[in-house]
Design a protein around this motif. Sequence first.
Motif, PDB file in Angstrom:
ATOM      1  N   TYR A  45      -8.591 -38.634  -7.644  1.00  0.00           N
ATOM      2  CA  TYR A  45      -9.657 -37.823  -7.071  1.00  0.00           C
ATOM      3  C   TYR A  45      -9.307 -37.580  -5.602  1.00  0.00           C
ATOM      4  N   CYS A  46      -9.559 -36.378  -5.115  1.00  0.00           N
ATOM      5  CA  CYS A  46      -9.195 -36.016  -3.748  1.00  0.00           C
ATOM      6  C   CYS A  46     -10.383 -35.371  -3.042  1.00  0.00           C
ATOM      7  N   ILE A  47     -10.420 -35.572  -1.738  1.00  0.00           N
ATOM      8  CA  ILE A  47     -11.459 -34.954  -0.918  1.00  0.00           C
ATOM      9  C   ILE A  47     -10.811 -34.068   0.141  1.00  0.00           C
ATOM     10  N   THR A  48     -11.537 -33.023   0.528  1.00  0.00           N
ATOM     11  CA  THR A  48     -11.086 -32.122   1.584  1.00  0.00           C
ATOM     12  C   THR A  48     -11.396 -32.759   2.924  1.00  0.00           C
ATOM     13  N   VAL A  49     -10.385 -32.873   3.791  1.00  0.00           N
ATOM     14  CA  VAL A  49     -10.624 -33.406   5.133  1.00  0.00           C
ATOM     15  C   VAL A  49     -10.397 -32.353   6.217  1.00  0.00           C
ATOM     16  N   TYR A  50      -9.771 -31.243   5.859  1.00  0.00           N
ATOM     17  CA  TYR A  50      -9.505 -30.211   6.864  1.00  0.00           C
ATOM     18  C   TYR A  50      -9.191 -28.897   6.150  1.00  0.00           C
ATOM     19  N   ALA A  51      -9.729 -27.830   6.657  1.00  0.00           N
ATOM     20  CA  ALA A  51      -9.351 -26.482   6.236  1.00  0.00           C
ATOM     21  C   ALA A  51      -9.159 -25.695   7.516  1.00  0.00           C
ATOM     22  N   GLY A  52      -7.994 -25.128   7.688  1.00  0.00           N
ATOM     23  CA  GLY A  52      -7.733 -24.452   8.952  1.00  0.00           C
ATOM     24  C   GLY A  52      -6.862 -23.227   8.821  1.00  0.00           C
ATOM     25  N   GLY A  53      -6.895 -22.448   9.874  1.00  0.00           N
ATOM     26  CA  GLY A  53      -6.074 -21.249   9.932  1.00  0.00           C
ATOM     27  C   GLY A  53      -6.464 -20.216   8.893  1.00  0.00           C
ATOM     28  N   ILE A  54      -7.739 -20.226   8.482  1.00  0.00           N
ATOM     29  CA  ILE A  54      -8.162 -19.285   7.444  1.00  0.00           C
ATOM     30  C   ILE A  54      -8.120 -17.872   8.021  1.00  0.00           C
ATOM     31  N   ARG A  55      -7.358 -17.023   7.355  1.00  0.00           N
ATOM     32  CA  ARG A  55      -7.231 -15.634   7.774  1.00  0.00           C
ATOM     33  C   ARG A  55      -7.683 -14.750   6.624  1.00  0.00           C
ATOM     34  N   PHE A  56      -8.690 -13.930   6.912  1.00  0.00           N
ATOM     35  CA  PHE A  56      -9.154 -12.942   5.950  1.00  0.00           C
ATOM     36  C   PHE A  56      -8.436 -11.646   6.281  1.00  0.00           C
ATOM     37  N   VAL A  57      -7.449 -11.297   5.470  1.00  0.00           N
ATOM     38  CA  VAL A  57      -6.550 -10.185   5.754  1.00  0.00           C
ATOM     39  C   VAL A  57      -7.108  -8.866   5.219  1.00  0.00           C
TER      40      VAL A  57
END
Length: 161
Positions: free
Chosen positions: A49-61
């Motif tokens: 089982y895994c958890i999200t610890v970071y989401a970054g650099g999201i670019r909506f192109v």
Amino acid sequence: MAGKDRALTLRFLAEPADVNFGGKVHGGAVMKWIDLAAYACAAGWSGKYCITVYAGGIRFVQPIHVGNIVEVNAKVIYTGTTSMHVALDVRAGDPKDSERHLTTHCIVIMVAVDDGGKPSEVPEWIPVDGEDIKLRDSALRLMDMRKRIGAEMEAHVKPAG
């Protein structure tokens, strides 16, 4: 089996419930799809089982339209002791056509956890070709940048006084 398959693609149709006030797919819906694909990829790699610890650099192109077929491609590009850096690209297009255009991309860091919620070791991913080495090196540079940004943000997250 853990440590064998480092990439996956989720495919589905963008639905009317995913639309924003501007008539395109809502960015929050795209972020949910990214999180789902990152989880599936990391869980498949780690076998845990895994958890999200970071989401970054999201670019909506580019926007995604209702009725588009959406492909969320996820790939492990770096592993730490308990973490996995997953690169994600979202592509979309008319389902009657084979062409898909890049709409969004980002990096998500997932951490494997045990039944008690404590970080748990993951299989090491070792790049073998030039492209994979570039991706790993990019993940390492991004880690360094996040540390510097985190240090800068300390002034914003500490209580005054």
